[in-house]
Design an enzyme around this catalytic site. Structure first.
Site, mmCIF file in Angstrom:
data_model
loop_
_atom_site.group_PDB
_atom_site.id
_atom_site.type_symbol
_atom_site.label_atom_id
_atom_site.label_comp_id
_atom_site.label_asym_id
_atom_site.label_seq_id
_atom_site.Cartn_x
_atom_site.Cartn_y
_atom_site.Cartn_z
ATOM 1 N N ASP A 105 0.829 -1.197 0.000
ATOM 2 C CA ASP A 105 0.000 0.000 0.000
ATOM 3 C C ASP A 105 0.865 1.248 0.000
ATOM 4 O O ASP A 105 0.635 2.176 -0.752
ATOM 5 C CB ASP A 105 -0.972 0.001 1.185
ATOM 6 C CG ASP A 105 -0.280 -0.180 2.533
ATOM 7 O OD1 ASP A 105 0.917 -0.563 2.578
ATOM 8 O OD2 ASP A 105 -0.942 0.030 3.568
ATOM 9 N N ASP A 108 7.332 3.903 3.234
ATOM 10 C CA ASP A 108 7.851 5.131 3.844
ATOM 11 C C ASP A 108 9.328 4.950 4.169
ATOM 12 O O ASP A 108 10.160 5.337 3.386
ATOM 13 C CB ASP A 108 6.990 5.618 5.016
ATOM 14 C CG ASP A 108 6.620 4.536 6.004
ATOM 15 O OD1 ASP A 108 7.431 3.650 6.292
ATOM 16 O OD2 ASP A 108 5.495 4.604 6.503
ATOM 17 N N ASP A 164 -4.462 2.881 7.538
ATOM 18 C CA ASP A 164 -5.242 3.110 8.746
ATOM 19 C C ASP A 164 -4.538 4.005 9.757
ATOM 20 O O ASP A 164 -3.348 4.284 9.651
ATOM 21 C CB ASP A 164 -5.536 1.770 9.434
ATOM 22 C CG ASP A 164 -4.326 1.210 10.170
ATOM 23 O OD1 ASP A 164 -4.433 0.953 11.374
ATOM 24 O OD2 ASP A 164 -3.257 1.034 9.543
#
Length: 184
Positions: A105, A108, A164
């Site tokens: 998803d 980072d 989320d």
């Protein structure tokens, strides 16, 4: 869930990707994946939980057969990385001689993904590549070779479309920046 249901939790000054923009970009990525793996069997490995939406929509955008498997890994204690990666759910499929595409998803720091790529490469696949919907170039601590990137985004806390905060917002159809008042 639509943005209107959580509009006070979204920072409207940051970039937001609509469901239509996400679907269009995943379709473009699917065309490139089809071209790159023409004539090859392909195994998509989704990284739980965040990649559920990306994996579902990317796999449906592909106009070819693919196999799907899932893996869950964790390197977090609370909101900070512990630096130690644990496998919470391993693959059910052997990777020996397979072309593997990890579906993420978001990337980072790259710490967990770097470990995951090395782990999967040690299992004897023909190839291991990475596809991600989002990447934060400013947050990268370890360089990770990512073949397919949906969008490069600023180093902000984003939610929706599988992403989320405390297990909330995953089912938001779009991607937005979480308003600071929610997590501070």
């Amino acid at each position: 869930m639509d943005v209107e249901h959580v509009e006070h939790d979204i920072d409207r000054t940051q970039p937001l990707y609509t469901e239509e923009q996400i679907q269009a970009r995943l379709a473009e990525m699917a065309r490139q994946i089809e071209a790159d793996y023409e004539g090859e069997d392909l195994l998509l490995v989704g990284v739980l939980k965040g990649a559920v939406m990306v994996m579902a929509d990317l796999s449906r955008a592909l106009q070819r057969h693919v196999e799907i498997d899932w893996m869950a890994v964790s390197s977090y204690a609370g909101t900070r990385s512990s630096g130690v990666v644990r496998i919470l759910k391993d693959l059910d499929t052997s990777l020996e001689g397979r072309h593997v595409l990890i579906v993420e998803d978001i990337i980072d720091t790259g710490l967990t993904l770097s470990w995951l790529v090395a782990n999967l490469k040690s299992r004897g696949p023909a190839s291991v590549e990475v596809a991600t919907l989002l990447r934060k170039p400013e947050a990268l601590e370890i360089p990770v070779d990512v073949k397919y990137v949906g969008f490069d985004i600023p180093n902000a806390f984003v939610i929706g479309y599988g992403l989320d905060f405390n297990e909330k917002y995953r089912n938001l159809r779009s991607i937005g920046t979480l308003a600071e008042h929610v997590y501070s």
